[in-house]
Enzyme design. Structure first.
Site, PDB file in Angstrom:
ATOM      1  N   LYS A   1      -6.969 -16.673   9.362  1.00  0.00           N
ATOM      2  CA  LYS A   1      -7.409 -17.780  10.223  1.00  0.00           C
ATOM      3  C   LYS A   1      -8.818 -18.257   9.886  1.00  0.00           C
ATOM      4  O   LYS A   1      -9.053 -19.461   9.735  1.00  0.00           O
ATOM      5  CB  LYS A   1      -7.382 -17.346  11.701  1.00  0.00           C
ATOM      6  CG  LYS A   1      -6.020 -16.996  12.235  1.00  0.00           C
ATOM      7  CD  LYS A   1      -6.073 -16.660  13.710  1.00  0.00           C
ATOM      8  CE  LYS A   1      -6.847 -15.402  14.046  1.00  0.00           C
ATOM      9  NZ  LYS A   1      -6.228 -14.172  13.497  1.00  0.00           N
TER      10      LYS A   1
ATOM     11  N   ASN B   1     -12.488 -19.527  17.578  1.00  0.00           N
ATOM     12  CA  ASN B   1     -12.620 -18.079  17.459  1.00  0.00           C
ATOM     13  C   ASN B   1     -13.741 -17.695  16.498  1.00  0.00           C
ATOM     14  O   ASN B   1     -13.977 -16.513  16.261  1.00  0.00           O
ATOM     15  CB  ASN B   1     -11.291 -17.492  16.958  1.00  0.00           C
ATOM     16  CG  ASN B   1     -11.140 -16.028  17.272  1.00  0.00           C
ATOM     17  OD1 ASN B   1     -11.530 -15.553  18.332  1.00  0.00           O
ATOM     18  ND2 ASN B   1     -10.570 -15.279  16.345  1.00  0.00           N
TER      19      ASN B   1
ATOM     20  N   HIS C   1      -1.871  -6.773  17.918  1.00  0.00           N
ATOM     21  CA  HIS C   1      -2.278  -6.938  19.321  1.00  0.00           C
ATOM     22  C   HIS C   1      -1.104  -6.791  20.291  1.00  0.00           C
ATOM     23  O   HIS C   1      -1.086  -7.406  21.360  1.00  0.00           O
ATOM     24  CB  HIS C   1      -2.944  -8.307  19.532  1.00  0.00           C
ATOM     25  CG  HIS C   1      -4.122  -8.555  18.650  1.00  0.00           C
ATOM     26  ND1 HIS C   1      -5.222  -7.730  18.616  1.00  0.00           N
ATOM     27  CD2 HIS C   1      -4.363  -9.552  17.743  1.00  0.00           C
ATOM     28  CE1 HIS C   1      -6.098  -8.196  17.744  1.00  0.00           C
ATOM     29  NE2 HIS C   1      -5.590  -9.287  17.196  1.00  0.00           N
TER      30      HIS C   1
END
Length: 476
Positions: free
Chosen positions: A125, A148, A195
Site C-alpha cells: 500500500k 495511512n 489482522h
C-alpha cells in the site's frame, strides 16, 4: 458531505490519543464542536499529548477508554480500535454513530474538493501510494500521499489552498469505519490473511478491503494474479460507466496494464483495444522486484484513470524513492548480499520478498498475529540455504520448516536482548556462501522485541555494518 457549521456546539467523543485522534480532535474543535477525547492509556507519552490537547480546549480523559462520556452525539474513532470495543457497544446502545477519521475527512470535503485515488491491499500500500503521488506530482498537480501514511488526512482535506487530487492509502481498519467513502478510482493490490484477530475472519477482512471500490467513478483496479481482488470489484456498487481494470506481470489483455519485453504498457486507457501505450521501463521501478513492478502497474492504472499522460507515469517512477525497510540492500560482505525487508510483517509479504532472490539465508520470526507458515515455507523451500529464527513465535516457523524443508539448516535463537539482531546476522553469515542473500523478511510483527519494524530494520542494518567492519579489521 456535511457542512462544518453542523458541528458547532455538537458533543463529539474522539477515541484514541494517536496521530489521527489528535488530528480529529483539533479539526472538530476548529469547527466549534465540544470535544472529549478518551484513551485507555495513562503513561508519560499520553500525558504529554493530553497536555497539548487540553491547552487547545479538548477535554482529555486518560484511562477511561471503555466509557462513553455522557451526552455524546457522535464518536470519531482512531482506526486501530476494534469493532467489539466496549466504547462502541455503549455507543450502539445509546444510538450514537461511530465514524473513523477517514469518514470524517470524507464528509468534511467542500464543494469542488480534490478527488481521492485510493489504495489498499494486504501488502504494498505505502509503496504504491507513494508511486502514485510521484506520478501526480510529475504531472504538475498539487497532491499528497495521505491516509495511512504521511500528513493526517483531515489536515489535508481542510488545507487552504486546496489540493488538486489526493493519493490515499487506506488500511482495512480505516475502511471499516468509513461507510460513506466513494473514491474517484481505487485498487485492492492483493488479499492474504492479516489482522484476523481484529476483523474476526478472512471474510470480514476482505469485505472491509472491498469497501474501497464502493461508488468508484472511473476505475476499479484489481490484480489479475489475485482473483479475490476481482471478486471484490464484481461485488461493488459503482457509478455507471466505471470500468474494471486489471494489472498483470505478463502481457496485458484489453482493459489491462502489464509488461511486454521489459516495458510497462497500458491497454486499458489507450483509446483503442488493439493499441498498447508504453508507460515506462521495468528498470524505472526501484527496486524492480516482481511484486514492486506490480505496485508500479497499480499506481500507473490509477494515474491513467485520472488522465495522466504516459510521460508523467514514467517521470514519477524515476523520481520515486522507496521508503526504508522495503527490500533495501544494506550491504555486501564476503560476496553475500544483505537485504532489509523488515516491513514484510506477514506471510504474503515475506513470500514476495523470498521470491525475489534465488538463494536465500532467511532471517524470520516475531509476532505471528495468528498466521500459519506451511504454505510460505513449502513455496520457498528450494531457494532456502539456511534459516535464522528470532522472536516469540519462531517455533511456529520452525515446525513448518521441519515439515516442508527438513534438510535446510536452522539456527533457533532464544536471545531477545538488544544484541539479538547482531547475533542473528552473525549466524546468518555463517550459513551463507558467496552469491547468497541474507534476507530479513520476518513474516511477523516486531513488537515482541522491537518498538516497530523500523527499529528492527535499523538494528539489522547496524549489525550488517558491524559485521563488515569486523571482517575488514580481520583482513588487515
Amino acid at each position: 458531505m456535511v457542512s462544518g457549521t453542523e458541528f458547532a456546539g455538537r458533543r463529539v467523543t474522539v477515541a484514541g490519543l494517536g496521530v489521527s485522534g489528535g488530528s480529529a480532535a483539533r479539526a472538530l474543535l476548529g469547527l466549534g464542536a465540544e470535544v472529549t477525547l478518551v484513551d485507555g492509556g495513562d503513561g508519560e507519552r499520553q500525558r504529554r499529548q493530553a497536555a497539548e490537547l487540553t491547552a487547545a480546549g479538548v477535554e482529555v480523559r486518560l484511562g477511561e477508554g471503555d466509557t462513553l462520556p455522557k451526552g455524546t452525539e457522535l464518536v470519531v474513532t482512531s482506526p486501530g480500535w476494534p469493532p467489539e470495543h466496549p466504547l462502541f457497544a455503549a455507543a450502539a446502545a445509546a444510538g450514537v454513530e461511530v465514524w473513523g477519521d477517514v469518514e470524517l475527512a470524507w464528509r468534511l470535503r467542500g464543494p469542488g474538493a480534490a478527488p481521492w485515488l485510493a489504495v489498499t491491499g494486504t501488502n504494498g500500500k505505502t509503496t504504491t501510494t507513494g508511486m502514485l503521488a510521484a506520478m501526480l506530482t510529475a504531472a504538475g498537480l498539487r497532491t499528497a500521499a495521505v491516509g495511512n501514511i504521511g500528513t493526517p488526512l483531515l489536515d489535508v482535506v481542510l488545507a487552504d489552498p486546496p489540493y488538486d487530487v489526493l493519493a490515499v492509502e487506506l488500511s482495512s481498519y480505516q475502511l471499516h469505519w468509513a461507510p460513506s467513502l466513494r473514491p474517484h478510482s481505487a485498487t485492492v493490490l492483493n488479499l492474504a490473511p492479516d489482522h484476523l484477530d481484529w476483523h474476526g475472519s478472512m471474510a470480514a477482512y476482505a469485505a472491509d478491503k472491498g469497501r474501497i471500490y464502493q461508488g468508484n467513478e472511473v476505475a476499479c483496479v484489481y490484480n489479475v494474479a489475485d482473483p479475490a481482488t476481482e471478486e471484490l470489484v464484481r461485488a461493488a456498487d459503482v457509478v455507471e460507466g466505471c470500468r474494471a481494470v486489471g494489472f498483470t506481470l505478463g502481457p496485458p489483455a484489453p482493459g489491462q496494464l502489464g509488461v511486454v519485453e521489459g516495458l510497462l504498457v497500458d491497454r486499458a486507457f489507450a483509446g483503442r483495444r488493439d493499441v498498447a501505450v508504453e508507460l515506462a521501463a521495468v528498470e524505472d521501478v526501484r527496486p524492480p522486484a516482481p511484486h514492486n513492478v506490480a505496485n508500479a502497474l497499480a499506481a500507473a492504472a490509477l494515474a491513467r484513470a485520472y488522465g495522466l499522460a504516459p510521460e508523467a507515469v514514467r517521470d514519477g517512477l524515476r523520481a520515486f524513492t522507496p521508503d526504508p525497510h522495503r527490500i533495501a540492500t544494506v550491504g555486501e560482505v564476503a560476496g553475500v548480499g544483505y537485504v532489509d525487508d523488515s516491513k514484510a510483517t506477514n506471510t504474503h509479504a515475506a513470500a514476495a520478498s523470498l521470491g525475489s532472490y534465488p538463494s536465500v539465508v532467511w532471517l524470520a520470526g516475531g509476532l505471528a498475529k495468528g498466521a500459519t507458515f506451511d504454505e510460505l515455507v513449502a513455496a520457498a523451500a528450494d531457494r532456502l540455504r539456511g534459516v535464522v529464527l528470532i522472536g516469540r513465535d519462531r517455533g511456529l516457523i520452525a515446525e513448518a520448516l521441519a515439515r516442508h524443508a527438513p534438510d535446510v539448516p536452522v539456527v533457533d535463537l532464544e536471545q531477545t536482548d538488544t544484541g539479538a539482531m547482531a547475533a542473528a546476522v552473525r549466524a546468518a553469515a555463517r550459513l551463507a556462501s558467496p552469491g547468497d542473500t541474507v534476507l530479513l523478511a520476518p513474516a511477523c510483527a516486531s513488537m515482541d522485541m522491537f518498538t516497530n519494524y523500523h527499529v528492527r530494520g535499523d538494528a539489522f542494518a547496524a549489525a550488517v555494518g558491524q559485521l563488515a567492519t569486523e571482517r575488514e579489521d580481520h583482513e588487515q
